[in-house]
Motif scaffolding. Sequence first.
Motif, PDB file in Angstrom:
ATOM      1  N   LYS A   1       0.621  -1.335   0.082  1.00 43.11           N
ATOM      2  CA  LYS A   1      -0.050  -0.004  -0.011  1.00 43.11           C
ATOM      3  C   LYS A   1       0.718   1.196  -0.199  1.00 43.11           C
ATOM      4  O   LYS A   1       0.341   2.514  -0.597  1.00 43.11           O
ATOM      5  N   THR A   2       2.120   1.084   0.463  1.00 48.02           N
ATOM      6  CA  THR A   2       3.107   2.221   0.565  1.00 48.02           C
ATOM      7  C   THR A   2       4.249   1.938  -0.008  1.00 48.02           C
ATOM      8  O   THR A   2       4.708   0.781  -0.202  1.00 48.02           O
ATOM      9  N   SER A   3       5.152   2.995   0.055  1.00 43.84           N
ATOM     10  CA  SER A   3       6.415   2.646  -0.371  1.00 43.84           C
ATOM     11  C   SER A   3       7.408   2.076   0.428  1.00 43.84           C
ATOM     12  O   SER A   3       8.114   1.029   0.270  1.00 43.84           O
ATOM     13  N   ASP A   4       7.081   2.002   1.675  1.00 45.19           N
ATOM     14  CA  ASP A   4       7.885   1.649   2.741  1.00 45.19           C
ATOM     15  C   ASP A   4       7.493   0.045   2.837  1.00 45.19           C
ATOM     16  O   ASP A   4       8.098  -0.846   2.969  1.00 45.19           O
ATOM     17  N   ASP A   5       6.014  -0.359   2.631  1.00 37.08           N
ATOM     18  CA  ASP A   5       5.499  -1.542   2.453  1.00 37.08           C
ATOM     19  C   ASP A   5       6.091  -2.287   1.301  1.00 37.08           C
ATOM     20  O   ASP A   5       6.452  -3.606   1.449  1.00 37.08           O
ATOM     21  N   PHE A   6       6.256  -1.851   0.250  1.00 36.44           N
ATOM     22  CA  PHE A   6       6.836  -2.374  -1.029  1.00 36.44           C
ATOM     23  C   PHE A   6       8.408  -2.781  -0.678  1.00 36.44           C
ATOM     24  O   PHE A   6       8.913  -3.606  -1.086  1.00 36.44           O
ATOM     25  N   LEU A   7       9.089  -1.833  -0.189  1.00 36.96           N
ATOM     26  CA  LEU A   7      10.468  -1.998   0.110  1.00 36.96           C
ATOM     27  C   LEU A   7      10.792  -3.366   1.007  1.00 36.96           C
ATOM     28  O   LEU A   7      11.567  -3.994   0.929  1.00 36.96           O
TER      29      LEU A   7
ATOM     30  N   ILE B   1      12.682  -6.881  -0.029  1.00 39.77           N
ATOM     31  CA  ILE B   1      13.748  -7.143   0.817  1.00 39.77           C
ATOM     32  C   ILE B   1      13.599  -8.407   1.316  1.00 39.77           C
ATOM     33  O   ILE B   1      14.539  -9.595   1.121  1.00 39.77           O
ATOM     34  N   LYS B   2      12.322  -8.826   1.926  1.00 39.67           N
ATOM     35  CA  LYS B   2      12.018 -10.307   2.484  1.00 39.67           C
ATOM     36  C   LYS B   2      12.055 -11.191   1.524  1.00 39.67           C
ATOM     37  O   LYS B   2      12.440 -12.213   1.872  1.00 39.67           O
TER      38      LYS B   2
ATOM     39  N   LYS C   1      13.976   5.521  -3.103  1.00 40.40           N
ATOM     40  CA  LYS C   1      12.664   5.948  -2.663  1.00 40.40           C
ATOM     41  C   LYS C   1      12.662   7.568  -2.435  1.00 40.40           C
ATOM     42  O   LYS C   1      13.480   8.171  -1.781  1.00 40.40           O
ATOM     43  N   ARG C   2      11.440   8.097  -3.046  1.00 43.84           N
ATOM     44  CA  ARG C   2      11.313   9.390  -3.179  1.00 43.84           C
ATOM     45  C   ARG C   2       9.943   9.583  -2.398  1.00 43.84           C
ATOM     46  O   ARG C   2       8.886   9.441  -3.068  1.00 43.84           O
ATOM     47  N   ASN C   3       9.804  10.290  -1.183  1.00 40.84           N
ATOM     48  CA  ASN C   3       8.413  10.231  -0.441  1.00 40.84           C
ATOM     49  C   ASN C   3       7.658   9.080  -0.742  1.00 40.84           C
ATOM     50  O   ASN C   3       8.204   7.963  -0.170  1.00 40.84           O
ATOM     51  N   ASN C   4       6.674   8.831  -1.517  1.00 43.56           N
ATOM     52  CA  ASN C   4       5.821   7.786  -1.469  1.00 43.56           C
ATOM     53  C   ASN C   4       6.043   7.088  -2.730  1.00 43.56           C
ATOM     54  O   ASN C   4       5.078   6.301  -3.284  1.00 43.56           O
ATOM     55  N   ASP C   5       6.911   7.278  -3.425  1.00 46.06           N
ATOM     56  CA  ASP C   5       7.251   7.108  -4.782  1.00 46.06           C
ATOM     57  C   ASP C   5       8.629   6.056  -4.918  1.00 46.06           C
ATOM     58  O   ASP C   5       9.389   6.303  -3.927  1.00 46.06           O
ATOM     59  N   VAL C   6       8.433   5.018  -5.586  1.00 47.42           N
ATOM     60  CA  VAL C   6       9.664   4.061  -5.508  1.00 47.42           C
ATOM     61  C   VAL C   6      10.136   4.069  -7.163  1.00 47.42           C
ATOM     62  O   VAL C   6       9.489   3.678  -7.886  1.00 47.42           O
ATOM     63  N   TYR C   7      11.592   4.572  -7.439  1.00 48.89           N
ATOM     64  CA  TYR C   7      12.036   4.247  -8.494  1.00 48.89           C
ATOM     65  C   TYR C   7      13.002   3.198  -8.779  1.00 48.89           C
ATOM     66  O   TYR C   7      13.852   2.984  -7.891  1.00 48.89           O
TER      67      TYR C   7
ATOM     68  N   VAL D   1      11.195   1.913 -14.161  1.00 49.02           N
ATOM     69  CA  VAL D   1       9.821   2.000 -13.666  1.00 49.02           C
ATOM     70  C   VAL D   1       9.654   2.574 -12.527  1.00 49.02           C
ATOM     71  O   VAL D   1      10.624   2.666 -11.572  1.00 49.02           O
ATOM     72  N   VAL D   2       8.390   3.336 -12.377  1.00 47.16           N
ATOM     73  CA  VAL D   2       8.222   4.061 -11.165  1.00 47.16           C
ATOM     74  C   VAL D   2       6.822   3.625 -10.571  1.00 47.16           C
ATOM     75  O   VAL D   2       5.784   3.550 -11.407  1.00 47.16           O
ATOM     76  N   ILE D   3       6.693   3.516  -9.341  1.00 52.03           N
ATOM     77  CA  ILE D   3       5.441   3.154  -8.674  1.00 52.03           C
ATOM     78  C   ILE D   3       4.987   4.406  -7.619  1.00 52.03           C
ATOM     79  O   ILE D   3       5.644   4.779  -6.863  1.00 52.03           O
ATOM     80  N   HIS D   4       4.019   5.070  -8.201  1.00 55.96           N
ATOM     81  CA  HIS D   4       3.558   6.117  -7.366  1.00 55.96           C
ATOM     82  C   HIS D   4       2.440   5.495  -6.595  1.00 55.96           C
ATOM     83  O   HIS D   4       1.325   5.287  -6.868  1.00 55.96           O
ATOM     84  N   PHE D   5       2.733   5.332  -5.214  1.00 57.27           N
ATOM     85  CA  PHE D   5       1.675   4.564  -4.156  1.00 57.27           C
ATOM     86  C   PHE D   5       0.566   5.696  -3.859  1.00 57.27           C
ATOM     87  O   PHE D   5      -0.576   5.057  -3.777  1.00 57.27           O
ATOM     88  N   SER D   6       0.815   6.932  -3.881  1.00 59.13           N
ATOM     89  CA  SER D   6      -0.251   7.865  -3.460  1.00 59.13           C
ATOM     90  C   SER D   6      -1.485   7.610  -4.531  1.00 59.13           C
ATOM     91  O   SER D   6      -2.690   7.544  -4.152  1.00 59.13           O
ATOM     92  N   ASP D   7      -1.133   7.597  -5.860  1.00 47.67           N
ATOM     93  CA  ASP D   7      -2.229   7.623  -6.833  1.00 47.67           C
ATOM     94  C   ASP D   7      -2.451   6.036  -7.375  1.00 47.67           C
ATOM     95  O   ASP D   7      -3.284   5.966  -8.068  1.00 47.67           O
ATOM     96  N   GLN D   8      -1.549   5.301  -6.963  1.00 46.15           N
ATOM     97  CA  GLN D   8      -1.837   3.754  -7.042  1.00 46.15           C
ATOM     98  C   GLN D   8      -1.679   3.466  -8.664  1.00 46.15           C
ATOM     99  O   GLN D   8      -2.478   3.096  -9.551  1.00 46.15           O
ATOM    100  N   VAL D   9      -0.552   4.603  -9.271  1.00 44.62           N
ATOM    101  CA  VAL D   9      -0.237   4.426 -10.699  1.00 44.62           C
ATOM    102  C   VAL D   9       1.133   3.996 -11.225  1.00 44.62           C
ATOM    103  O   VAL D   9       2.053   4.165 -10.200  1.00 44.62           O
TER     104      VAL D   9
END
Length: 322
Positions: A71-77, A81-82, A110-116, A144-152
């Motif tokens: 749901k968030t960039s931290d969740d994804f990271l 890792i796991k 990681k940039r705010n709630n985006d992951v590059y 690829v970039v994941i924009h978690f706030s917009d789910q795009v």
Amino acid sequence: MKFRSVPVTTIRKLAMKNNIKHRGKDIEDVIDELIENGHKDKLDYLQQQYTFAGTNLTLIKTEDDFPESCKTSDDFLNKIIKDGHIRKDQINHQWEPKLRPGIHICAIQKRNNDVYLKLVVEKTAVRKKGYTTIEESYASYTTVVIHFSDQVIELRCAFTDRKKFAEYLMKMMGFGESYDKWFSLTKTTKLEAVKISNLLSAGLVSTRINIPSSVGALRIMAKKQIDLRVDRTYSKLKEVISEHANLPVDDIFDEVCEFTITDPVAEIEIPASFEIKLKKEGFKFNNSVPEIVYEQVIEAFIRVNYLDKEKALEEKKLNFKV
């Protein structure tokens, strides 16, 4: 070369802006002089701006919401890792994995709630050597970039590679059986292309019109600093084709637009040229552009092709209830 992600023309433009002689000089010497004159922070900034740069762009929206584990960039990271895709100490770094078949991560930030993510794929090329030919492998990069706030999800790969990279990323995110269920936000109509151009203050500099005749198609190119959307000569030309040749002029293959922004940190002008392929859902930049340009273009696409449509749909539902 130091700051190798930054285009040489951009480095020379920075030197010119700061009254540093650059013509005829080796680019390494120009960089050294910029650093000596106190502009290393600007070079570091530009390096960050161009690290994940490219020329292609496809924005996709998944049919299902992002999984609970992402749901968030931290969740994804934490998840990747796991799952062993990266180590924690690789976040915000770039590395060179051994080239081998498949898609592999070689940089993540990681940039705010985006992951590059920068991804690398091994490709091969054949070249001549003496009387024979040899096959060599090389690294081909995609961002690829994941924009978690917009789910795009943002794919900066070639149009033909969208499916491959979208599936790789969505499987990694844990979409399960729906890893291939998504739709493009960069599929654009002629009216939407105009709205996007207006939001970016981008002028139309070239267009290719489908002419249902022996001609086939007509490419119109504007002179420098001319916007075809408001050009009287272009309007008259379309009138002549429509009225005297009795041929339609509203079926457009593609449009090329240009705009310029002034970077607030480097304080230099950044030109951008992009092409919208109305028939093929494609979008690409005609030059390598930094993140600040990507951000503005993405914001325009999301607003026109998603947020405005969602708003119109909600208003339609309200009117229906009344």
